[in-house]
Design a protein around this motif. Structure first.
Motif, short mmCIF file in Angstrom:
data_model
loop_
_atom_site.label_atom_id
_atom_site.label_comp_id
_atom_site.label_asym_id
_atom_site.label_seq_id
_atom_site.Cartn_x
_atom_site.Cartn_y
_atom_site.Cartn_z
N ALA A 1 -24.73 35.28 42.86
CA ALA A 1 -24.29 35.06 41.56
C ALA A 1 -23.65 34.00 41.33
O ALA A 1 -22.46 33.74 41.69
N ILE A 2 -24.24 32.99 40.70
CA ILE A 2 -23.55 31.63 40.40
C ILE A 2 -23.12 31.49 38.89
O ILE A 2 -23.78 31.76 37.74
N HIS A 3 -21.71 31.56 38.84
CA HIS A 3 -21.17 31.53 37.46
C HIS A 3 -20.84 30.24 37.04
O HIS A 3 -20.10 29.32 37.82
N TYR A 4 -21.65 29.76 35.85
CA TYR A 4 -21.39 28.21 35.55
C TYR A 4 -21.22 28.26 33.97
O TYR A 4 -21.24 29.35 33.22
N VAL A 5 -20.56 26.96 33.60
CA VAL A 5 -20.51 26.85 32.29
C VAL A 5 -21.90 26.01 31.41
O VAL A 5 -22.13 25.05 32.16
N ASP A 6 -22.58 26.83 30.32
CA ASP A 6 -23.61 25.59 29.85
C ASP A 6 -22.90 24.93 29.06
O ASP A 6 -22.06 24.54 28.86
N GLU A 7 -24.05 24.15 28.35
CA GLU A 7 -23.88 22.83 27.42
C GLU A 7 -22.96 23.22 26.18
O GLU A 7 -22.27 22.57 25.71
N LYS A 8 -23.07 24.72 25.80
CA LYS A 8 -22.41 25.44 24.58
C LYS A 8 -20.92 25.67 25.02
O LYS A 8 -20.20 26.19 24.08
N GLY A 9 -20.64 25.58 26.31
CA GLY A 9 -19.29 26.15 26.93
C GLY A 9 -19.24 27.66 27.19
O GLY A 9 -18.05 28.02 27.35
N ALA A 10 -20.45 28.38 27.07
CA ALA A 10 -20.15 29.63 27.24
C ALA A 10 -20.39 29.97 28.90
O ALA A 10 -21.48 29.07 29.50
N ASP A 11 -20.01 30.95 29.56
CA ASP A 11 -20.11 31.21 30.81
C ASP A 11 -21.56 31.99 31.06
O ASP A 11 -21.88 32.74 30.22
N GLN A 12 -22.14 31.60 32.12
CA GLN A 12 -23.36 31.96 32.40
C GLN A 12 -23.41 32.47 33.77
O GLN A 12 -22.64 32.15 34.52
N ILE B 1 -30.45 10.34 39.99
CA ILE B 1 -30.91 8.89 39.82
C ILE B 1 -32.09 8.67 38.87
O ILE B 1 -32.44 8.00 38.05
N SER B 2 -33.21 9.65 39.36
CA SER B 2 -34.48 9.72 38.70
C SER B 2 -34.55 10.69 37.48
O SER B 2 -35.42 10.28 36.56
N HIS B 3 -33.38 11.27 36.94
CA HIS B 3 -33.37 12.10 35.83
C HIS B 3 -31.95 11.54 35.22
O HIS B 3 -31.14 12.81 35.08
N PRO B 4 -31.65 10.58 35.03
CA PRO B 4 -30.32 10.26 34.30
C PRO B 4 -29.93 11.06 33.24
O PRO B 4 -28.81 11.10 32.68
N LYS B 5 -30.80 11.59 32.38
CA LYS B 5 -30.52 12.05 30.99
C LYS B 5 -30.30 13.63 31.13
O LYS B 5 -29.75 14.39 30.18
N TRP B 6 -30.49 14.17 32.31
CA TRP B 6 -30.19 15.63 32.44
C TRP B 6 -28.75 15.63 32.63
O TRP B 6 -28.03 14.62 33.32
N ASN B 7 -28.15 16.94 32.20
CA ASN B 7 -26.81 16.93 32.11
C ASN B 7 -26.35 18.14 33.29
O ASN B 7 -26.88 19.02 33.33
N LYS B 8 -25.17 17.56 34.07
CA LYS B 8 -24.76 18.26 35.31
C LYS B 8 -23.80 19.55 34.70
O LYS B 8 -22.97 19.00 33.85
N LEU B 9 -23.94 20.61 35.15
CA LEU B 9 -23.08 21.68 34.72
C LEU B 9 -21.96 22.02 35.62
O LEU B 9 -22.32 21.80 36.90
#
Length: 266
Positions: A118-129, A82-90
């Protein structure tokens, strides 16, 4: 102007606790209290009581927010969203755990169990991190011979494994990426309350022990005085006696719940 040392210490502890969580909690407490005081002053109350009323409300709402922020993963994640609405959830793809480890001290105060993940996630560019983190839980504070170290460790292992498996199965990790900077914020878990993930649990339990002991001694030696205050015509004296007894009973309740939970693993 004279200051009560006890009140100064309480204010310092209060400020330190809130600042260790988030300065935004002060803002929430201030805004909510200000609105209530303005409404009360305009429609129901008097100007004379506004200042004291504001301080009481400010402390109450800020403490409630601090408790939620300290012990509620869901509240922390929601507040940040709520306090950071511009941040993007991955998107989190999967979570893999490694070998579980323990940290222990003679008095069990800092006894902790943690598992690197180890947390596998997708960044904003669509790459696995991959992001490496630790999932940790703290033990019940108990000194031998009143509490057995073996039972404390058994209970801690159970709590840790249950929470860890739940986190992995539900992929309950919230990752947020700053829209402009290479900055990330992570929140582990979606539980309404998860007391054991923070050292604040151990500190709160130690405080409950100390309050139960000191207030019990105080009540025994000042029983007649407290009884007199409870029957007094003075609102201030009745209020003081009620606060002391409430804190005492609350500390007893915390200890009783802890003991009952401990005995389940005996």
């Amino acid at each position: 102007m004279k200051y009560n040392p006890f009140k100064v210490i309480l204010w310092l502890l209060f400020s330190t606790w809130v600042l260790l969580n988030s300065v935004r909690l002060f803002i929430y407490g201030f805004v909510i209290s200000f609105i209530i005081v303005i409404i009360d002053r305009a429609f129901f109350g008097t100007r004379k009581r506004s200042d004291k009323q504001f301080v009481n409300l400010f402390c109450t709402f800020t403490v409630i927010a601090a408790v939620c922020y300290t012990f509620s993963p869901y509240f922390r994640s929601l507040e940040f969203k709520i306090s950071h609405p511009k941040w993007n959830k991955l998107e989190v793809l999967s979570i893999h755990k490694e070998e579980t480890r323990k940290v222990s001290t003679p008095l069990n105060f800092l006894e902790m169990i943690y598992t690197p993940v180890a947390i596998h996630y997708v960044d904003e560019k669509g790459a696995d991190q991959i992001k490496n983190e630790k999932i940790k839980h703290y033990a019940i504070v108990g000194v031998e011979p009143f509490f057995s170290k073996q039972i404390i460790e058994k209970e801690l292992e159970y709590i840790h494994e249950r929470s860890l498996n739940k986190l992995i199965d539900k992929k309950a990790v919230n990752l947020y990426q700053h829209p402009l900077k290479d900055k990330m914020k992570m929140f582990k878990g979606n539980d309404a309350f998860a007391l054991r993930h923070s050292i604040g649990f151990q500190i709160a339990l130690v405080l409950a022990y100390l309050l139960a002991i000191t207030l019990s001694i105080y009540t025994i030696f000042n029983y007649r005085k407290l009884k007199k205050h409870m029957r007094s015509a003075s609102t201030k004296e009745r209020k003081t006696a009620c606060i002391i007894l409430f804190i005492l009973l609350y500390s007893y309740a915390v200890i009783a719940i802890t003991i009952i939970h401990y005995l389940k693993f005996k």
